[in-house]
Scaffold this motif. Structure first.
Motif, PDB file in Angstrom:
ATOM      1  N   VAL A   1       3.231 -10.028  -5.573  1.00  0.00           N
ATOM      2  CA  VAL A   1       3.117 -11.770  -5.252  1.00  0.00           C
ATOM      3  C   VAL A   1       4.503 -12.028  -5.025  1.00  0.00           C
ATOM      4  CG1 VAL A   1       2.500 -13.682  -6.191  1.00  0.00           C
ATOM      5  CG2 VAL A   1       1.060 -12.245  -6.092  1.00  0.00           C
ATOM      6  N   ALA A   2       5.071 -11.862  -6.667  1.00  0.00           N
ATOM      7  CA  ALA A   2       6.471 -11.935  -6.762  1.00  0.00           C
ATOM      8  C   ALA A   2       7.642 -11.195  -4.639  1.00  0.00           C
ATOM      9  CB  ALA A   2       7.103 -11.731  -7.609  1.00  0.00           C
ATOM     10  N   GLU A   3       7.171 -10.327  -4.452  1.00  0.00           N
ATOM     11  CA  GLU A   3       8.293 -10.102  -3.447  1.00  0.00           C
ATOM     12  C   GLU A   3       7.602 -11.042  -2.250  1.00  0.00           C
ATOM     13  OE1 GLU A   3      10.670  -7.129  -1.651  1.00  0.00           O
ATOM     14  OE2 GLU A   3      10.276  -7.354  -2.964  1.00  0.00           O
ATOM     15  N   ALA A   4       6.135 -11.189  -1.956  1.00  0.00           N
ATOM     16  CA  ALA A   4       6.261 -11.902  -0.767  1.00  0.00           C
ATOM     17  C   ALA A   4       7.161 -13.260  -1.021  1.00  0.00           C
ATOM     18  CB  ALA A   4       4.746 -11.617  -0.982  1.00  0.00           C
ATOM     19  N   ALA A   5       6.637 -14.308  -1.518  1.00  0.00           N
ATOM     20  CA  ALA A   5       7.742 -15.436  -2.355  1.00  0.00           C
ATOM     21  C   ALA A   5       9.209 -15.210  -2.390  1.00  0.00           C
ATOM     22  CB  ALA A   5       7.643 -15.919  -3.856  1.00  0.00           C
ATOM     23  N   GLN A   6       9.301 -13.316  -1.856  1.00  0.00           N
ATOM     24  CA  GLN A   6      11.055 -13.767  -1.564  1.00  0.00           C
ATOM     25  C   GLN A   6      11.490 -13.027  -0.236  1.00  0.00           C
ATOM     26  OE1 GLN A   6      12.585 -10.965  -5.127  1.00  0.00           O
ATOM     27  NE2 GLN A   6      11.381 -12.652  -6.504  1.00  0.00           N
ATOM     28  N   SER A   7      10.513 -12.581   0.420  1.00  0.00           N
ATOM     29  CA  SER A   7      10.356 -12.071   1.542  1.00  0.00           C
ATOM     30  C   SER A   7      10.852 -12.927   2.605  1.00  0.00           C
ATOM     31  CB  SER A   7       9.092 -11.579   2.208  1.00  0.00           C
ATOM     32  OG  SER A   7       8.937 -10.626   0.576  1.00  0.00           O
ATOM     33  N   ASP A   8      11.452 -12.698   3.703  1.00  0.00           N
ATOM     34  CA  ASP A   8      12.004 -13.641   5.376  1.00  0.00           C
ATOM     35  C   ASP A   8      10.448 -13.681   5.958  1.00  0.00           C
ATOM     36  OD1 ASP A   8      14.935 -13.482   4.780  1.00  0.00           O
ATOM     37  OD2 ASP A   8      14.760 -12.099   5.654  1.00  0.00           O
TER      38      ASP A   8
ATOM     39  N   ASP B   1      -5.629  -1.194 -16.512  1.00  0.00           N
ATOM     40  CA  ASP B   1      -5.602  -3.272 -16.056  1.00  0.00           C
ATOM     41  C   ASP B   1      -4.077  -3.385 -16.145  1.00  0.00           C
ATOM     42  OD1 ASP B   1      -8.185  -3.228 -15.918  1.00  0.00           O
ATOM     43  OD2 ASP B   1      -8.411  -4.136 -17.741  1.00  0.00           O
ATOM     44  N   GLU B   2      -3.264  -2.966 -17.099  1.00  0.00           N
ATOM     45  CA  GLU B   2      -1.948  -3.509 -17.659  1.00  0.00           C
ATOM     46  C   GLU B   2      -0.504  -3.341 -16.332  1.00  0.00           C
ATOM     47  OE1 GLU B   2       0.997  -5.851 -18.753  1.00  0.00           O
ATOM     48  OE2 GLU B   2      -0.408  -5.649 -19.340  1.00  0.00           O
ATOM     49  N   LEU B   3      -0.954  -1.884 -16.221  1.00  0.00           N
ATOM     50  CA  LEU B   3      -0.360  -1.764 -14.935  1.00  0.00           C
ATOM     51  C   LEU B   3      -0.794  -2.558 -13.637  1.00  0.00           C
ATOM     52  CD1 LEU B   3       1.998   0.138 -13.131  1.00  0.00           C
ATOM     53  CD2 LEU B   3       0.371   2.074 -13.493  1.00  0.00           C
ATOM     54  N   ALA B   4      -1.844  -2.558 -13.410  1.00  0.00           N
ATOM     55  CA  ALA B   4      -2.545  -3.303 -11.524  1.00  0.00           C
ATOM     56  C   ALA B   4      -1.923  -4.210 -12.334  1.00  0.00           C
ATOM     57  CB  ALA B   4      -4.161  -3.674 -11.781  1.00  0.00           C
ATOM     58  N   ARG B   5      -1.302  -5.688 -13.012  1.00  0.00           N
ATOM     59  CA  ARG B   5      -1.659  -6.976 -14.181  1.00  0.00           C
ATOM     60  C   ARG B   5       0.296  -6.580 -12.970  1.00  0.00           C
ATOM     61  NH1 ARG B   5      -2.850  -7.010 -18.417  1.00  0.00           N
ATOM     62  NH2 ARG B   5      -4.736  -7.740 -17.842  1.00  0.00           N
ATOM     63  N   GLN B   6       0.936  -5.809 -14.080  1.00  0.00           N
ATOM     64  CA  GLN B   6       1.972  -5.696 -13.149  1.00  0.00           C
ATOM     65  C   GLN B   6       2.091  -5.399 -12.071  1.00  0.00           C
ATOM     66  OE1 GLN B   6       3.856  -2.294 -15.968  1.00  0.00           O
ATOM     67  NE2 GLN B   6       3.625  -4.144 -17.778  1.00  0.00           N
TER      68      GLN B   6
ATOM     69  N   TRP C   1       0.977  -1.046   0.518  1.00  0.00           N
ATOM     70  CA  TRP C   1       0.091  -0.309  -0.170  1.00  0.00           C
ATOM     71  C   TRP C   1       0.824   1.090   0.111  1.00  0.00           C
ATOM     72  CZ3 TRP C   1      -4.548   1.868  -0.869  1.00  0.00           C
ATOM     73  CH2 TRP C   1      -4.933   2.737  -0.890  1.00  0.00           C
ATOM     74  N   ALA C   2       2.232   1.216   1.075  1.00  0.00           N
ATOM     75  CA  ALA C   2       2.211   2.327   1.381  1.00  0.00           C
ATOM     76  C   ALA C   2       3.425   2.286  -0.529  1.00  0.00           C
ATOM     77  CB  ALA C   2       3.354   2.367   1.865  1.00  0.00           C
ATOM     78  N   ALA C   3       3.879   1.556  -0.966  1.00  0.00           N
ATOM     79  CA  ALA C   3       4.635   1.269  -2.247  1.00  0.00           C
ATOM     80  C   ALA C   3       3.646   1.964  -3.558  1.00  0.00           C
ATOM     81  CB  ALA C   3       6.018  -0.280  -2.641  1.00  0.00           C
ATOM     82  N   TYR C   4       2.576   1.683  -3.833  1.00  0.00           N
ATOM     83  CA  TYR C   4       1.613   2.069  -4.497  1.00  0.00           C
ATOM     84  C   TYR C   4       0.811   2.769  -4.057  1.00  0.00           C
ATOM     85  CZ  TYR C   4       4.708  -2.042  -6.599  1.00  0.00           C
ATOM     86  OH  TYR C   4       6.104  -2.668  -6.768  1.00  0.00           O
ATOM     87  N   PRO C   5       0.898   3.769  -3.237  1.00  0.00           N
ATOM     88  CA  PRO C   5      -0.484   4.081  -2.891  1.00  0.00           C
ATOM     89  C   PRO C   5      -1.361   4.596  -3.693  1.00  0.00           C
ATOM     90  CG  PRO C   5       1.158   6.013  -2.513  1.00  0.00           C
ATOM     91  CD  PRO C   5       1.789   4.467  -3.448  1.00  0.00           C
ATOM     92  N   ASP C   6      -1.719   5.008  -5.001  1.00  0.00           N
ATOM     93  CA  ASP C   6      -2.471   5.392  -5.827  1.00  0.00           C
ATOM     94  C   ASP C   6      -2.951   4.535  -7.057  1.00  0.00           C
ATOM     95  OD1 ASP C   6      -2.663   8.060  -5.287  1.00  0.00           O
ATOM     96  OD2 ASP C   6      -0.812   8.181  -6.163  1.00  0.00           O
ATOM     97  N   SER C   7      -2.801   3.078  -5.982  1.00  0.00           N
ATOM     98  CA  SER C   7      -2.897   1.492  -7.232  1.00  0.00           C
ATOM     99  C   SER C   7      -4.198   1.708  -7.385  1.00  0.00           C
ATOM    100  CB  SER C   7      -2.282   0.360  -6.710  1.00  0.00           C
ATOM    101  OG  SER C   7      -3.747   0.254  -5.027  1.00  0.00           O
ATOM    102  N   LEU C   8      -5.774   2.407  -6.931  1.00  0.00           N
ATOM    103  CA  LEU C   8      -7.208   1.368  -7.520  1.00  0.00           C
ATOM    104  C   LEU C   8      -7.181   2.340  -8.706  1.00  0.00           C
ATOM    105  CD1 LEU C   8      -9.004   0.748  -5.710  1.00  0.00           C
ATOM    106  CD2 LEU C   8      -9.961   3.385  -5.258  1.00  0.00           C
ATOM    107  N   SER C   9      -5.919   3.138  -9.083  1.00  0.00           N
ATOM    108  CA  SER C   9      -6.659   3.750 -10.281  1.00  0.00           C
ATOM    109  C   SER C   9      -5.119   3.702 -11.161  1.00  0.00           C
ATOM    110  CB  SER C   9      -5.882   6.017 -10.573  1.00  0.00           C
ATOM    111  OG  SER C   9      -4.823   5.792 -10.070  1.00  0.00           O
ATOM    112  N   TYR C  10      -4.987   2.540 -11.072  1.00  0.00           N
ATOM    113  CA  TYR C  10      -4.143   2.116 -12.262  1.00  0.00           C
ATOM    114  C   TYR C  10      -5.173   0.822 -13.742  1.00  0.00           C
ATOM    115  CZ  TYR C  10      -0.180   2.341  -9.292  1.00  0.00           C
ATOM    116  OH  TYR C  10       0.770   2.446  -8.143  1.00  0.00           O
TER     117      TYR C  10
END
Length: 143
Positions: A66-73, A55-60, A44-53
Motif C-alpha cells: 500500500v505504501a509502495e503504491a502511494a509513492q509510485s508515479d 498473519d504478521e508477515l501478510a500484514r507487513q 506478485w513478483a516481489a512476494y511470489p510465495d505470499s499465499l503461505s505467509y
C-alpha cells in the motif's frame, strides 16, 4: 517513471488460491515496450510465495505494498472483479495524488468511480490507448 502494478490476486476466493497472474507479465511487457525507462513494481513478483505467509508477515507485506503504491508515479490496477487488497492500494495512491488507471468492467463500483484517473473495460482497450497516446493520454482528465 515508476509504475505500481496492482490487481486481483485472491479476490473473493474463500479458500487459499490465487487467480491467474499472467496479466502481470503481459502488462509489464507492454509498458516496457511503450514507456521508455519505465520501472514496474509488481507485488506478485516481489512476494511470489505470499499465499503461505503467516498473519504478521501478510500484514507487513500488505502495508508495504500500500505504501509502495502511494509513492509510485502511476498505479495501473487490473480488476476483472473486486479485490480488497487492490482497493486499499488504489485508495492510498489516490489519496497521495498518484494517477490511477483501472482496467475493469466494474464501472459502477464506487472505488473505481472515485479513484480512477482513467478506466478501461479490458486489457486490450488499455493496450490500444497506450499504443495510441502513451501514458500522458492515460493519466489525463477523463472526458
Amino acid at each position: 517513471m515508476r509504475v505500481f502494478l496492482a490487481g486481483i490476486m485472491q479476490g473473493s476466493l474463500a479458500h487459499e488460491a490465487i487467480h491467474a497472474q499472467d496479466y502481470r507479465v503481459w502488462l509489464a511487457g507492454l509498458l516496457a515496450e511503450w514507456v521508455p525507462g519505465v520501472e514496474v513494481f509488481d507485488p506478485w513478483a516481489a512476494y511470489p510465495d505470499s499465499l503461505s505467509y503467516g498473519d504478521e508477515l501478510a500484514r507487513q507485506v500488505l502495508q508495504a505494498n500500500v505504501a509502495e503504491a502511494a509513492q509510485s508515479d502511476l498505479v495501473i490496477a487490473y480488476l476483472p472483479q473486486a479485490s480488497m487488497g487492490t482497493a486499499l492500494e488504489v485508495w492510498e495512491a489516490w489519496r497521495a495524488g498518484v494517477p490511477v488507471v483501472i482496467i475493469s468492467p466494474l464501472a459502477a463500483n464506487w472505488v473505481v468511480r472515485a479513484c480512477a484517473s482513467r478506466r478501461f473495460d479490458t486489457l486490450d482497450e488499455f493496450a490500444a490507448a497506450l499504443r495510441d497516446g502513451g501514458l500522458a493520454q492515460l493519466t489525463g482528465p477523463i472526458s
